[in-house]
Design an enzyme around this catalytic site. Structure first.
Site, mmCIF file in Angstrom:
data_model
loop_
_atom_site.group_PDB
_atom_site.id
_atom_site.type_symbol
_atom_site.label_atom_id
_atom_site.label_comp_id
_atom_site.label_asym_id
_atom_site.label_seq_id
_atom_site.Cartn_x
_atom_site.Cartn_y
_atom_site.Cartn_z
ATOM 1 C CG HIS A 184 -12.312 -22.806 -11.846
ATOM 2 N ND1 HIS A 184 -13.628 -22.636 -12.211
ATOM 3 C CD2 HIS A 184 -11.816 -21.558 -11.622
ATOM 4 C CE1 HIS A 184 -13.902 -21.339 -12.209
ATOM 5 N NE2 HIS A 184 -12.824 -20.661 -11.858
ATOM 6 C CG ASP A 220 -17.120 -26.366 -14.337
ATOM 7 O OD1 ASP A 220 -17.336 -27.561 -14.571
ATOM 8 O OD2 ASP A 220 -16.528 -25.950 -13.313
HETATM 9 FE FE FE Z 1 -15.783 -27.253 -11.843
HETATM 10 ZN ZN ZN Z 2 -14.955 -24.354 -12.958
#
Ligand code: FE
Ligand code: ZN
Length: 273
Positions: free
Chosen positions: A73, A146
């Site tokens: 990401h 995450d």
């Molecule tokens: Fe993140």
């Molecule tokens: Zn992420």
């Protein structure tokens, strides 16, 4: 140039790590790991932005020795090209073509040794938030991006409830005193949800007031520890009768296994304000 090599039999060093938070965007943390053997060298975990890392390197006089990436990401990899313009360092990350700057790929169970820095991490595949998401575990510390947050977990963008629940169960099995460094400051909001699922959780109530005090002073709530997370984080307790009952009451039906409980909790949290 730093040598990066795999060590099959090398132990995960017991050395306590000094880890500094660097804030990025509105609520990201880029973690700077001080190399136990390097001279003012640091390893950056998930540098989504270059500028705050450059500022901290200039302030402290440290140099960048390597970059670790947990997933693709942009808020975790966005600063890599700019950092590489200043520091020619290895970029270690998961097997995913979406991470263009990666120079070394690590797979589940592999140990990645940054020998000259005195650092060694085991790679853990933790699919769910994204399919190629990995965590780095070593020196009593876990860098989990995450996947696991304090009192919560990442959104399930690519994986299934079965995959993500298995990933969280894998992290839960690490030593309880493991210090947990995740990618975002979401702890206070996560605790509101955790206490909706499990309102009488004394550990979570106590943690909520501690986090409020720490955040009021502008300090990070992190790192957390796995022992604390196992007490307060409903996503790590999808087999706990209290959490199962709350998920069943929310879903209005009985749930067969922890993965199904996880799926209900995650969908509930996605709607939670
Ligand atoms: Fe993140
Ligand atoms: Zn992420």
């Amino acid at each position: 140039m730093l040598q990066v090599k795999y060590a099959r039999k090398m132990s995960i060093h017991a050395t306590h790590l000094n880890v500094r938070p660097v804030r990025a965007f509105s609520d990201n943390y880029i973690w700077l790991i001080e190399a136990p053997c390097g001279h003012d060298q640091v390893v950056a975990v998930d540098p989504g932005e270059a500028a705050p890392v450059m500022t901290e390197l200039q302030r402290s006089g440290a140099s960048l020795a390597a970059i670790l990436l947990t997933h693709h990401h942009p808020d975790h990899v966005g600063g890599v090209p700019e950092l590489l313009r200043h520091w020619a360092v290895p970029v270690i990350g998961p097997d995913d073509t979406r991470i263009a700057q990666r120079t070394l790929t690590v797979h589940d169970g592999e140990r990645c040794e940054l020998a000259e820095l005195g650092l060694c991490f085991e790679t853990l595949a933790v699919p769910g938030h994204t399919l190629s998401h990995i965590a780095f575990w070593g020196h009593g510390a876990l860098f989990c991006g995450d996947t696991l947050f304090s009192a919560g977990c990442g959104r399930m963008f690519e994986g299934t409830p079965t995959q993500m629940n298995a990933s969280l169960t894998k992290l839960r099995s690490l030593p309880p005193d493991t210090r947990m460094f995740c990618g975002h400051e979401y702890t206070a909001a996560n605790l509101r949800f955790a206490l909706t699922v499990d309102p009488h959780n004394g550990g979570a109530l106590e943690y909520q007031s501690r986090v409020a005090a720490v955040r009021a002073q502008g300090n990070p709530s992190l790192p957390s520890t796995l022992a604390l997370e196992i007490r307060v984080n409903p996503f790590l307790r999808c087999d706990d009768p209290t959490v199962v009952r709350a998920a069943e009451a929310h879903a209005g039906r009985s749930l067969q296994d922890p993965a199904e409980v996880f799926g209900v909790l995650r969908a509930w949290k996605d709607q939670f304000r």
